[in-house]
Design an enzyme around this catalytic site. Structure first.
Site, PDB file in Angstrom:
ATOM      1  N   TYR A   2       0.870  -1.169   0.000  1.00 25.84           N
ATOM      2  CA  TYR A   2       0.000   0.000   0.000  1.00 25.84           C
ATOM      3  C   TYR A   2       0.905   1.216   0.000  1.00 25.84           C
ATOM      4  O   TYR A   2       1.625   1.468   0.973  1.00 25.84           O
ATOM      5  CB  TYR A   2      -0.889  -0.003   1.245  1.00 25.84           C
ATOM      6  CG  TYR A   2      -2.010   1.024   1.212  1.00 25.84           C
ATOM      7  CD1 TYR A   2      -3.262   0.690   0.736  1.00 25.84           C
ATOM      8  CD2 TYR A   2      -1.807   2.329   1.663  1.00 25.84           C
ATOM      9  CE1 TYR A   2      -4.299   1.612   0.703  1.00 25.84           C
ATOM     10  CE2 TYR A   2      -2.829   3.267   1.624  1.00 25.84           C
ATOM     11  CZ  TYR A   2      -4.067   2.899   1.150  1.00 25.84           C
ATOM     12  OH  TYR A   2      -5.098   3.826   1.106  1.00 25.84           O
TER      13      TYR A   2
ATOM     14  N   TYR B 189     -10.545  -2.104   6.491  1.00 27.21           N
ATOM     15  CA  TYR B 189     -10.051  -0.751   6.712  1.00 27.21           C
ATOM     16  C   TYR B 189      -9.808  -0.461   8.191  1.00 27.21           C
ATOM     17  O   TYR B 189      -9.173   0.529   8.531  1.00 27.21           O
ATOM     18  CB  TYR B 189     -11.031   0.281   6.141  1.00 27.21           C
ATOM     19  CG  TYR B 189     -11.035   0.364   4.637  1.00 27.21           C
ATOM     20  CD1 TYR B 189     -10.238  -0.467   3.857  1.00 27.21           C
ATOM     21  CD2 TYR B 189     -11.844   1.290   3.973  1.00 27.21           C
ATOM     22  CE1 TYR B 189     -10.244  -0.388   2.485  1.00 27.21           C
ATOM     23  CE2 TYR B 189     -11.856   1.382   2.588  1.00 27.21           C
ATOM     24  CZ  TYR B 189     -11.059   0.539   1.846  1.00 27.21           C
ATOM     25  OH  TYR B 189     -11.073   0.626   0.476  1.00 27.21           O
TER      26      TYR B 189
END
Length: 410
Positions: free
Chosen positions: A280, A372
Site C-alpha cells: 500500500y 479498513y
C-alpha cells in the site's frame, strides 16, 4: 513540442487546450505520427477502423458508420458491411447494442424498438460512448503497465457502466514524501549471511523472527514487524528474506464492481495462503495534514488515509491521488488480505512500509479486500492490534456484503 517528439523523448503528457480532432488534423498536415492520439505509420495515409458508430439498412444493404483511427469525427463515413474486415469490432458493436437494450429493459424505461432499418439515437450514442471508454481504458492499462516496476501485469475492465479512467490519479511504485518530509532510503548496516534462512539474519538484529518459511509464506502473527535483507546485505536477490521488495508477482485486474463500490481489484491467478500480494503506497504526509484532508475526503465519501502508527502517529499515507493498485482495493469486514509493517532499507520505525498478505487461498477471479479497520479475519486475525486508517468524522456505510459485516467502514 510536437506530440510525436514529446512521445519519442518519453516526456510527461499534460492536458492540451485543443481537441483531439484538431491534434489529429495538425499531425496529419505535418506528416507526424503519434501513438497516443492514434496516428501511426500504418494509418498516416491509410484508413483503419477504430470503432463503429451507427447502423442502417438502405435497399436491403447493411451500412455501418465508421470512425477511422487517427482521423477526426468529421471524416466518419458510412460503409457497406461487405467492405468491413473487422469481425471483433462488429461483435463489440452488437454486444454494446444488446447490453444497452438489456439495461433499458431492466430499468423498465419505455424506448421505441429499433425497426432493424436504423438505430435510435440513444442506442447509437451509448455505443459510441462505450467504444470511447474501451479505448480510454486500454490506454490507461498500457500506461499503468509502463509505470509499474513489478512482475505482475495490470489489467483494466469495466462491463458495468460508462466510467472511464480516474482523472486525478497518478501511479507510483513507492512512497512519495510530501514537501518537508524526508525518507531515508539507505540502511546503515546489513547481514553477512551465506544462508539467511538458517543463520542469524537482519530479523535477529532487530529482535524478531524471520518472517517467511521456505515457501515464501508469512509465518509470524500480525503486529510483528518484518525486517527484510537490504542493500547493505551480502546475500543476493534470491535470498529467502527478500519478498516484499520484489513487488507484486501476480497479474491483477482493476475492475468496475456491480455492487456500487466503484472500482475494485481481483486476482487473475491463484494466490496461496499467507503469500505477499502487494504494498500500500501513497503520499507520506503529517498526521496534522491528514486530519485536514480527512475532513475533505469525508464529504466525498472516500477513504485513502492510512496511519503509520507502528510506534508513533507522526505520519500518514494518503493514496487518494498518488498510489498503486492498492488504491483500488475495497474494504471487507471479512477480508482476504492482512496488513504487515515492513522495514527494508529505511529502518525508521515511524515510516514502515505497508505490505498486504493473503489470509487464505484466493482463487483466480476473486476480488481482493482488506479490512479498513485492520482487524483481519481467520487464522491471522487479532482484535488487539490497531493499524486503523486516519480518524474519520462521518460514518460511512459498508457495502461489503459479508455475513459478519459491521454495517459501517469506521
Amino acid at each position: 513540442m510536437a506530440a510525436a517528439e514529446a512521445e519519442a523523448r518519453g516526456a510527461w503528457c499534460v492536458p492540451c487546450l485543443v481537441s483531439l480532432d484538431t491534434l489529429q488534423e495538425l499531425c496529419r498536415k505535418e506528416k507526424l505520427t503519434c501513438k497516443s492520439i492514434g496516428i501511426t505509420k500504418r494509418n498516416l495515409n491509410n484508413y483503419e477502423v477504430e470503432y463503429l458508430c451507427d447502423y442502417k439498412v438502405v435497399k436491403d444493404m447493411k451500412y455501418y458508420l465508421v470512425k477511422w483511427k487517427g482521423w477526426p469525427d468529421s471524416t466518419n463515413t458510412w460503409e457497406p458491411l461487405q467492405n468491413l474486415k473487422c469481425p471483433l469490432l462488429l461483435q463489440q458493436f452488437s454486444n454494446d447494442r444488446h447490453n444497452y437494450l438489456s439495461q433499458v429493459k431492466k430499468g423498465k424505461a419505455i424506448i421505441p424498438k429499433d425497426n432493424n432499418k436504423a438505430l435510435k439515437p440513444a442506442v447509437a450514442e451509448y455505443i459510441v460512448k462505450k467504444a470511447k471508454q474501451r479505448i480510454a481504458l486500454q490506454r490507461w492499462q498500457d500506461e499503468l503497465n509502463r509505470r509499474k516496476n513489478h512482475k505482475g501485469m495490470i489489467f483494466v475492465e469495466n462491463t458495468v457502466d460508462l466510467e472511464g479512467p480516474p482523472s486525478d490519479f497518478y501511479y507510483i511504485n513507492e512512497y512519495k514524501p510530501a514537501p518537508g518530509i524526508s525518507l531515508v532510503n539507505e540502511a546503515t548496516f546489513g547481514c553477512s549471511c551465506t544462508d539467511c534462512y538458517f543463520e542469524k539474519c537482519c530479523p535477529a538484529e532487530a529482535g524478531v523472527l524471520l518472517a517467511y518459511n521456505k515457501n515464501q509464506q508469512i509465518r509470524i502473527p500480525p503486529g510483528t514487524p518484518i525486517y527484510e535483507c537490504n542493500s547493505r546485505c551480502r546475500c543476493g536477490p534470491d535470498c529467502p528474506n527478500r519478498i516484499v521488495q520484489k513487488g507484486t508477482q501476480y497479474s491483477l485486474c482493476i475492475f468496475r464492481t456491480s455492487n456500487g463500490c466503484g472500482w475494485g481489484v481481483k486476482t487473475l491467478m491463484k494466490i496461496k495462503k499467507m503469500s505477499f500480494v502487494m504494498e500500500y503506497v501513497g503520499e507520506v504526509i503529517t498526521s496534522e495534514e491528514a486530519e485536514r484532508r480527512g475532513q475533505l475526503y469525508d464529504n466525498k465519501g472516500i477513504t485513502y488515509l492510512f496511519d503509520l502508527d507502528y510506534e508513533s502517529d507522526e505520519f500518514t499515507v494518503d493514496a487518494a491521488r498518488y498510489g498503486n493498485v492498492s488504491h483500488f482495493v475495497n474494504h471487507s469486514c471479512d477480508p482476504n488480505l492482512q496488513v504487515f509493517n515492513v522495514f527494508i532499507d529505511n529502518l525508521d520505525t515511524r515510516l514502515p512500509r505497508i505490505a498486504l498478505f493473503s489470509t487464505r487461498t484466493i482463487n483466480a477471479g476473486e476480488e481482493l479486500t482488506f479490512d479498513y479497520q485492520m482487524k483481519g479475519s481467520g487464522d491471522v486475525s487479532s482484535d488487539s492490534i490497531d493499524h486503523s486508517p486516519a480518524k474519520k468524522r462521518i460514518r460511512t456505510v459498508c457495502k461489503c456484503g459479508a455475513v459478519t459485516c459491521r454495517g459501517y467502514l469506521n
